[in-house]
Design a protein around this motif. Structure first.
Motif, mmCIF file in Angstrom:
data_model
loop_
_atom_site.group_PDB
_atom_site.id
_atom_site.type_symbol
_atom_site.label_atom_id
_atom_site.label_comp_id
_atom_site.label_asym_id
_atom_site.label_seq_id
_atom_site.Cartn_x
_atom_site.Cartn_y
_atom_site.Cartn_z
ATOM 1 N N VAL A 184 -72.820 5.451 -68.736
ATOM 2 C CA VAL A 184 -72.720 6.080 -70.053
ATOM 3 C C VAL A 184 -72.305 5.004 -71.061
ATOM 4 O O VAL A 184 -71.208 4.440 -70.967
ATOM 5 N N ASP A 185 -73.163 4.724 -72.022
ATOM 6 C CA ASP A 185 -72.915 3.625 -72.959
ATOM 7 C C ASP A 185 -71.697 3.849 -73.846
ATOM 8 O O ASP A 185 -71.075 2.893 -74.307
ATOM 9 N N ASP A 186 -71.378 5.116 -74.101
ATOM 10 C CA ASP A 186 -70.271 5.408 -75.018
ATOM 11 C C ASP A 186 -69.038 5.934 -74.282
ATOM 12 O O ASP A 186 -68.258 6.687 -74.862
ATOM 13 N N LEU A 187 -68.864 5.522 -73.006
ATOM 14 C CA LEU A 187 -67.659 5.980 -72.303
ATOM 15 C C LEU A 187 -66.414 5.575 -73.078
ATOM 16 O O LEU A 187 -65.463 6.336 -73.201
ATOM 17 N N ILE A 188 -66.407 4.348 -73.600
ATOM 18 C CA ILE A 188 -65.335 3.924 -74.509
ATOM 19 C C ILE A 188 -65.952 3.173 -75.676
ATOM 20 O O ILE A 188 -66.986 2.524 -75.537
ATOM 21 N N TYR A 189 -65.307 3.288 -76.832
ATOM 22 C CA TYR A 189 -65.751 2.554 -78.011
ATOM 23 C C TYR A 189 -64.591 2.503 -79.001
ATOM 24 O O TYR A 189 -63.641 3.290 -78.933
ATOM 25 N N PHE A 190 -64.659 1.549 -79.911
ATOM 26 C CA PHE A 190 -63.634 1.436 -80.940
ATOM 27 C C PHE A 190 -63.929 2.391 -82.085
ATOM 28 O O PHE A 190 -65.062 2.455 -82.578
ATOM 29 N N PRO A 243 -64.117 9.429 -75.293
ATOM 30 C CA PRO A 243 -64.326 10.822 -75.699
ATOM 31 C C PRO A 243 -64.430 11.789 -74.515
ATOM 32 O O PRO A 243 -64.142 12.980 -74.672
ATOM 33 N N TYR A 244 -64.794 11.287 -73.339
ATOM 34 C CA TYR A 244 -64.978 12.163 -72.185
ATOM 35 C C TYR A 244 -63.630 12.566 -71.555
ATOM 36 O O TYR A 244 -63.561 13.513 -70.791
ATOM 37 N N GLY A 245 -62.582 11.844 -71.913
ATOM 38 C CA GLY A 245 -61.246 12.213 -71.472
ATOM 39 C C GLY A 245 -60.314 12.508 -72.624
ATOM 40 O O GLY A 245 -59.176 12.926 -72.427
ATOM 41 N N SER A 288 -48.022 -4.374 -65.243
ATOM 42 C CA SER A 288 -49.329 -4.412 -65.898
ATOM 43 C C SER A 288 -50.400 -3.835 -64.984
ATOM 44 O O SER A 288 -50.348 -3.980 -63.765
ATOM 45 N N ALA A 289 -51.372 -3.166 -65.590
ATOM 46 C CA ALA A 289 -52.360 -2.450 -64.796
ATOM 47 C C ALA A 289 -53.754 -2.568 -65.395
ATOM 48 O O ALA A 289 -53.931 -2.527 -66.613
ATOM 49 N N GLN A 290 -54.725 -2.716 -64.513
ATOM 50 C CA GLN A 290 -56.111 -2.452 -64.867
ATOM 51 C C GLN A 290 -56.299 -0.935 -64.808
ATOM 52 O O GLN A 290 -55.624 -0.258 -64.036
ATOM 53 N N VAL A 291 -57.209 -0.430 -65.609
ATOM 54 C CA VAL A 291 -57.455 1.015 -65.645
ATOM 55 C C VAL A 291 -58.862 1.267 -65.093
ATOM 56 O O VAL A 291 -59.855 0.941 -65.748
ATOM 57 N N LEU A 292 -58.920 1.819 -63.884
ATOM 58 C CA LEU A 292 -60.201 2.153 -63.266
ATOM 59 C C LEU A 292 -60.540 3.595 -63.625
ATOM 60 O O LEU A 292 -59.807 4.527 -63.253
ATOM 61 N N MET A 293 -61.631 3.779 -64.353
ATOM 62 C CA MET A 293 -62.059 5.098 -64.810
ATOM 63 C C MET A 293 -63.339 5.498 -64.067
ATOM 64 O O MET A 293 -64.269 4.691 -63.957
ATOM 65 N N GLU A 294 -63.361 6.724 -63.574
ATOM 66 C CA GLU A 294 -64.544 7.238 -62.879
ATOM 67 C C GLU A 294 -65.059 8.482 -63.606
ATOM 68 O O GLU A 294 -64.316 9.443 -63.818
ATOM 69 N N TYR A 295 -66.326 8.413 -63.980
ATOM 70 C CA TYR A 295 -66.967 9.548 -64.658
ATOM 71 C C TYR A 295 -68.366 9.719 -64.092
ATOM 72 O O TYR A 295 -69.193 8.797 -64.139
ATOM 73 N N LYS A 349 -62.300 14.843 -68.327
ATOM 74 C CA LYS A 349 -63.323 14.767 -67.294
ATOM 75 C C LYS A 349 -63.345 13.410 -66.582
ATOM 76 O O LYS A 349 -64.268 13.109 -65.838
ATOM 77 N N VAL A 350 -62.298 12.607 -66.793
ATOM 78 C CA VAL A 350 -62.280 11.247 -66.263
ATOM 79 C C VAL A 350 -61.150 11.087 -65.240
ATOM 80 O O VAL A 350 -59.991 11.414 -65.524
ATOM 81 N N ASP A 351 -61.509 10.589 -64.055
ATOM 82 C CA ASP A 351 -60.507 10.236 -63.041
ATOM 83 C C ASP A 351 -60.042 8.810 -63.291
ATOM 84 O O ASP A 351 -60.865 7.911 -63.541
ATOM 85 N N ILE A 352 -58.726 8.605 -63.197
ATOM 86 C CA ILE A 352 -58.133 7.301 -63.535
ATOM 87 C C ILE A 352 -57.256 6.820 -62.387
ATOM 88 O O ILE A 352 -56.504 7.595 -61.799
ATOM 89 N N THR A 353 -57.353 5.519 -62.100
ATOM 90 C CA THR A 353 -56.483 4.876 -61.121
ATOM 91 C C THR A 353 -55.980 3.569 -61.715
ATOM 92 O O THR A 353 -56.768 2.790 -62.271
ATOM 93 N N LEU A 354 -54.684 3.316 -61.626
ATOM 94 C CA LEU A 354 -54.102 2.069 -62.120
ATOM 95 C C LEU A 354 -54.062 1.045 -60.990
ATOM 96 O O LEU A 354 -53.593 1.344 -59.890
#
Length: 312
Positions: A3-9, A17-19, A98-105, A84-89
């Motif tokens: 999804v191209d717009d999973l995140i944007y500024f 927007p999905y979460g 400090s954490a990377q943010v792994l998002m699953e959609y 609608k987004v699953d997240i794992t640090l």
């Protein structure tokens, strides 16, 4: 499908927007996922904050009652869901907590690195590699001409300084790394810390990351030539630009923050070019999205193999 717009500024920050949440928002928001506690990533007064325990402790120490309304603390590798987004640090190796943010959609994995480094650092959790379909990486030093020197060799420069040292460093993360490294590599040096650095060090200790020997600065100690290293935040360092009787050094990966060409301490808490390439090799992304820097060199390097999109 990616999804191209999973995140944007948008006008507030990096938005999903999905979460309905922001990543490291720079203004107070309803839902904020925070990668780490540095001030350019963690501001106060969010309503719902998702982060590691150490990040929460640093924010509480710095912002007090303005840290935020509700904190949801997640351990590394503990999956949770926002919208609608699953997240794992995942540990990012940048500083404690400090954490990377792994998002699953919809079965697609998007990995937001936040700030990160691969260099060994015994003052925080080490970086962990993880597979993802999209790598969303900081590109602070994403330039083939950038190679960070060995941090141990940089610290060993202090052994040759036979006078007191005023060592400038960011109060959170860098200062604690320096304390641990100086104790490990130049143990004869006596470390003093600024009063704003001390409570942050205590959080490190409480979380199981001992830093070695150090004590709160006192004016009397620095009046003697006893090879003290006085670690101070940038504003204090700059205010003593004309200090005499001490060697002034500033620890940073940025050349423009060094005192001069001869007196350098090039220690960075970010990845350099080769580190980013290593992460890409291990992550095996289909796409790379870049932010916090210039992604043009990555785009050129992977022009025939991986799609690269520059978010900022």
């Amino acid at each position: 499908m990616i999804v191209d717009d999973l995140i944007y500024f948008n006008g507030t920050g990096l938005y999903c927007p999905y979460g309905d949440f922001y990543l490291d928002a720079q203004l107070p928001v309803q839902n904020a996922v925070i990668s780490h506690a540095h001030g350019d990533h963690a501001v106060g007064n969010h309503i719902n904050i998702y982060c590691t325990s150490a990040t929460h402790q640093f924010m509480a120490s710095r912002y007090g009652k303005n840290a935020g309304k509700e904190f949801y603390i997640a351990s590394y590798h503990q999956k949770f869901t926002i919208g609608k987004v699953d997240i794992t640090l995942i540990p990012a190796g940048h500083m404690l907590g400090s954490a990377q943010v792994l998002m699953e959609y919809k079965s697609i994995k998007y990995l937001y690195t936040g700030d990160y480094k691969l260099q060994p650092d015994s003052s925080c959790e080490p970086y962990e590699f993880v597979k993802a379909d999209v790598l969303i990486t900081e590109s602070t030093f994403a330039n083939p001409e950038t190679k960070h020197p060995d941090p141990d060799q940089e610290i060993l420069k202090l052994a040759d300084v036979k006078m007191n040292i005023m060592l400038g460093a960011y109060a959170l993360g860098k200062s604690q790394r320096l304390i641990r490294m100086i104790n490990d590599l130049v143990p004869r040096k006596k470390i003093l810390v600024h009063h704003k650095v001390m409570p942050l060090c205590q959080i490190y200790e409480k979380n199981g990351f001992p830093l070695g020997k150090y004590e709160l600065y006192n004016r009397k100690s620095m009046k003697t030539q006893d090879e003290f290293v006085y670690i101070v935040p940038p504003f204090t360092f700059d205010s003593y630009s004309r200090a005499t009787g001490v060697k002034r050094l500033f620890a940073s990966g940025w050349k423009n923050l060094q005192v001069n060409d001869q007196d350098t301490l090039m220690i960075s808490d970010h990845v350099d070019w080769q580190d980013i390439l290593n992460v890409i090799e291990q992550t095996r992304p289909q796409q790379i999205w870049t932010l916090h820097g210039d992604g043009k060199h990555l785009a050129a390097n992977f022009s025939n193999t991986i799609f690269v999109k520059m978010l900022s």
